[in-house]
Each structure stands twice: as structure tokens, then as C-alpha cells.
Design a protein around this motif. Structure first.
Motif, PDB file in Angstrom:
ATOM      1  N   THR A  25      -3.378  19.670  -2.260  1.00  0.00           N
ATOM      2  CA  THR A  25      -3.230  18.271  -2.685  1.00  0.00           C
ATOM      3  C   THR A  25      -1.794  17.787  -2.524  1.00  0.00           C
TER       4      THR A  25
ATOM      5  N   HIS B 156      -4.503  15.049   1.726  1.00  0.00           N
ATOM      6  CA  HIS B 156      -5.902  15.265   1.345  1.00  0.00           C
ATOM      7  C   HIS B 156      -6.678  13.954   1.295  1.00  0.00           C
ATOM      8  N   GLU B 157      -5.977  12.804   1.192  1.00  0.00           N
ATOM      9  CA  GLU B 157      -6.655  11.511   1.173  1.00  0.00           C
ATOM     10  C   GLU B 157      -7.007  11.032   2.572  1.00  0.00           C
ATOM     11  N   ILE B 158      -6.258  11.478   3.583  1.00  0.00           N
ATOM     12  CA  ILE B 158      -6.553  11.064   4.957  1.00  0.00           C
ATOM     13  C   ILE B 158      -7.925  11.567   5.383  1.00  0.00           C
TER      14      ILE B 158
ATOM     15  N   ASP C 154     -10.509  12.007   3.521  1.00  0.00           N
ATOM     16  CA  ASP C 154     -11.467  11.636   2.464  1.00  0.00           C
ATOM     17  C   ASP C 154     -11.564  12.704   1.385  1.00  0.00           C
TER      18      ASP C 154
ATOM     19  N   PHE D  31       0.835  -1.188   0.000  1.00  0.00           N
ATOM     20  CA  PHE D  31       0.000   0.000   0.000  1.00  0.00           C
ATOM     21  C   PHE D  31       0.876   1.247   0.000  1.00  0.00           C
ATOM     22  N   GLN D  32       0.565   2.168  -0.865  1.00  0.00           N
ATOM     23  CA  GLN D  32       1.266   3.441  -0.898  1.00  0.00           C
ATOM     24  C   GLN D  32       0.775   4.331   0.247  1.00  0.00           C
ATOM     25  N   PRO D  33       1.675   5.124   0.823  1.00  0.00           N
ATOM     26  CA  PRO D  33       1.226   6.002   1.919  1.00  0.00           C
ATOM     27  C   PRO D  33       0.205   7.014   1.434  1.00  0.00           C
ATOM     28  N   LEU D  34      -0.780   7.270   2.301  1.00  0.00           N
ATOM     29  CA  LEU D  34      -1.823   8.219   1.955  1.00  0.00           C
ATOM     30  C   LEU D  34      -1.281   9.643   1.983  1.00  0.00           C
ATOM     31  N   LYS D  35      -1.786  10.451   1.099  1.00  0.00           N
ATOM     32  CA  LYS D  35      -1.446  11.867   1.106  1.00  0.00           C
ATOM     33  C   LYS D  35      -2.356  12.602   2.075  1.00  0.00           C
TER      34      LYS D  35
END
Length: 212
Positions: free
Chosen positions: A83, A27-29, A31, A21-25
Motif C-alpha cells: 500500500t 495500489h489505487e492505480i 483498482d 486531485f491528489q496523485p494516485l498511489k
């Protein structure tokens, strides 16, 4: 006579591959939702803010990757994530940095909040330590500063903190342990201890803290 082993003929079961799994950015944390922080600008800090706006803007926008703008109508500084923000905690660090400037700290001192994780701002009032009114309050503020700010500078240099005395409010910027040492020294001065006694106690405490 050979005995057939049905288990030997079956191929060994292979384990599923480990997911990567790639680390979340940032803005993705959340949602994909943009997060905001708003810092109100006091009346007496409006002009100083205009003078050093670029010194505040550059580290926040270029290094921390946080959008910043000044809302002239509502007189507040607004921050939001982008982003390409590398860490969601950068937003709170930037809000603490701007808030520290509004409390009266210099930009060169407050910018350390962006670069070090263990720095905090602690605030208290003289009346929290001792109820003083009139000239007694004025003398207590004078004891905290000393002649030409000598006492305040001595406490700052000994404890590696920065202190802002705004009327009866006191703000301290530093690490947790150093803030505690500086606050104890300031409280002793408020209670009426002479500066010489506070200096000697401060030297002993800082020497003991450096040994830890």
C-alpha cells in the motif's frame, strides 16, 4: 433620462473552482489489486542466492517498498506491491534486478537497474551470430573472454557495460547505445576477427560516442 441596464445589476458569474486531485498511489492505480512478479531460480544460482539474499532483500524491501520472499517449494522469488509503494514501476524494476542476478551478474552491478531508468539487459547466443560446433565453439568462447578475461574486461571498461558469458549464451547490462557497441564488438570476435582489430575499432567508436 437614465436607462436601466438589467445586465449591470446581475452579479458577474463566477467560474467553478479548479479541482485538486491528489496523485494516485500504486495500489489505487490497479483498482486496489495487488500485483505480483515471479522470477524462477535456476539450479546453479540457488546457492549464490542464499549467500547474498540480504543484499538483494534490503534495497527491494526498504528502498523500493516492494514485498519479496523466496518460495522454497517452487524455487522462485516472488514480489508484490504494498500500500505504501510509491511507484507501480518499482515492481518491474525489482523483477529485472532479481532476473539480472539469476543471469549471472553481481549484485553490485545489477542493483543499478533499481536506480537508473535507462539500463537494460540484452541476451543472445553465439549460434545467433554464427553456427559453430565442437572445438570451433570453444575457441569462439575463448576469444570472447581472452586470456584471464582480458578481452571481456576491455570491452566492459570501454563501453561502460557488464558482460556475462555463460557457455554459449551472452548477457550484456548497460544503456541502449553502449549495449549496441559491446554487442558489435562481441559479434566481430565470434566471426573470427583478431582482438587487436576489435580493440582499435572499439576505441574509435567509443570516442565518437562520447562526442555525441
Amino acid at each position: 433620462m437614465e436607462i436601466d441596464n438589467p445586465r449591470a445589476e446581475q452579479p458577474a458569474a463566477t467560474l467553478p473552482t479548479k479541482p485538486n486531485f491528489q496523485p494516485l498511489k500504486a495500489h489505487e492505480i490497479s483498482d486496489g489489486h495487488v500485483q505480483f512478479r515471479k522470477v524462477t531460480v535456476p539450479q546453479h544460482r540457488y546457492t549464490p542466492l542464499k549467500k547474498v539474499w540480504m543484499e538483494i532483500y534490503n534495497p527491494i524491501f526498504e528502498q523500493m517498498k516492494i514485498d519479496i520472499r523466496m518460495n522454497l517449494k517452487k524455487r522462485r522469488v516472488e514480489l508484490k506491491t504494498r500500500t505504501d509503494t510509491p511507484d507501480i514501476s518499482n515492481l518491474q524494476k525489482c523483477a529485472d534486478f532479481v532476473h539480472a542476478f539469476m543471469l549471472g551478474f553481481d549484485v553490485c552491478d545489477a542493483v543499478a537497474l533499481l536506480r537508473l531508468d535507462e539500463l537494460y539487459v540484452d541476451s543472445f547466443e553465439i549460434k545467433d551470430v554464427k553456427t559453430l560446433r565442437g572445438e570451433h565453439l570453444s575457441r569462439a568462447i575463448g576469444r570472447l573472454s581472452g586470456k584471464g578475461g582480458k578481452t571481456k574486461f576491455a570491452i566492459e571498461n570501454s563501453t561502460k557495460t557488464r558482460i556475462v558469458i555463460a557457455d554459449s549464451k551472452i548477457h550484456i547490462l548497460g544503456s541502449f547505445l553502449n549495449i549496441k557497441i559491446a554487442r558489435d564488438s562481441l559479434c566481430s570476435l565470434i566471426m573470427g576477427s583478431p582482438a587487436g582489430k576489435v580493440y582499435s575499432k572499439l576505441r574509435a567508436v567509443t570516442a565518437r560516442a562520447e562526442m555525441l
